[in-house]
Scaffold this active site. Structure first.
Site, PDB file in Angstrom:
ATOM      1  CG  HIS A 198       8.819  -5.929   2.364  1.00 40.62           C
ATOM      2  ND1 HIS A 198       8.000  -4.821   2.380  1.00 40.62           N
ATOM      3  CD2 HIS A 198       8.866  -6.365   3.649  1.00 40.62           C
ATOM      4  CE1 HIS A 198       7.573  -4.595   3.619  1.00 40.62           C
ATOM      5  NE2 HIS A 198       8.094  -5.517   4.409  1.00 40.62           N
ATOM      6  CG  HIS A 200       4.947  -8.955   5.476  1.00 39.27           C
ATOM      7  ND1 HIS A 200       4.517  -9.048   6.784  1.00 39.27           N
ATOM      8  CD2 HIS A 200       5.675  -7.819   5.403  1.00 39.27           C
ATOM      9  CE1 HIS A 200       4.960  -8.008   7.464  1.00 39.27           C
ATOM     10  NE2 HIS A 200       5.684  -7.249   6.648  1.00 39.27           N
ATOM     11  CB  ILE A 250      -0.949  -0.021   1.232  1.00 40.58           C
ATOM     12  CG1 ILE A 250      -2.165   0.866   1.006  1.00 40.58           C
ATOM     13  CG2 ILE A 250      -0.206   0.341   2.513  1.00 40.58           C
ATOM     14  CD1 ILE A 250      -3.264   0.654   2.034  1.00 40.58           C
ATOM     15  CD  GLN A 277       6.914  -9.192  11.922  1.00 45.05           C
ATOM     16  OE1 GLN A 277       7.785  -9.600  12.675  1.00 45.05           O
ATOM     17  NE2 GLN A 277       5.986  -9.977  11.413  1.00 45.05           N
TER      18      GLN A 277
END
Ligand code: DGP
Length: 110
Positions: free
Chosen positions: A98, A96, A31, A90
């Site tokens: 990147h 996740h 985002i 984090q």
């Protein structure tokens, strides 16, 4: 873990710009991108960070990263980062990776 933001994205309850999915993982655009290509690759099950990643998902996550790099057009050169713990940066406690690409990267990261 339905209070988890990324679990909600996996479930389709929160919209995200998905670029890849398979039986183990999904990937969607960050985002707040830090590069022309900035995709997050996450496991479908709730796993807090890389410290909890089971053997059974380690290979599939790396394969998903490879596939996203190809599909995003950055297979020639890209960076993969995962942050474990708040001190390391984090902020979402669902594992996740990147995937960053499309520009020259500096080293070391901040
Ligand atoms: P980290 O700081 O390593 O935990 O990275 C979390 C990333 O998640 C950060 O780069 C911004 C991204 N992010 C946070 N909330 C959302 C969201 O609702 N949608 C998407 N696509 N990305 C998000």
């Amino acid at each position: 873990m339905m209070e988890c933001l990324f679990c909600k994205i996996v479930a389709g309850e929160i919209p995200a710009a998905r670029v890849y999915e398979d039986e183990h993982a999904i990937a969607f655009r960050d985002i707040d991108p830090k590069a022309p290509v900035h995709v997050l690759i996450i496991p479908r099950p709730h796993i807090a960070s890389i410290a909890d990643l089971p053997d059974s998902l380690a290979g599939p996550m790396l394969r998903a990263i490879q596939a996203v790099a190809v599909e995003a057009g950055v297979a020639e050169s890209f960076r993969v980062v995962t942050n474990h713990g708040a001190e390391a940066g984090q902020s979402v406690f669902h594992l996740h990776f990147h995937l960053l690409g499309g520009r020259r990267m500096a080293w070391p990261p901040g």
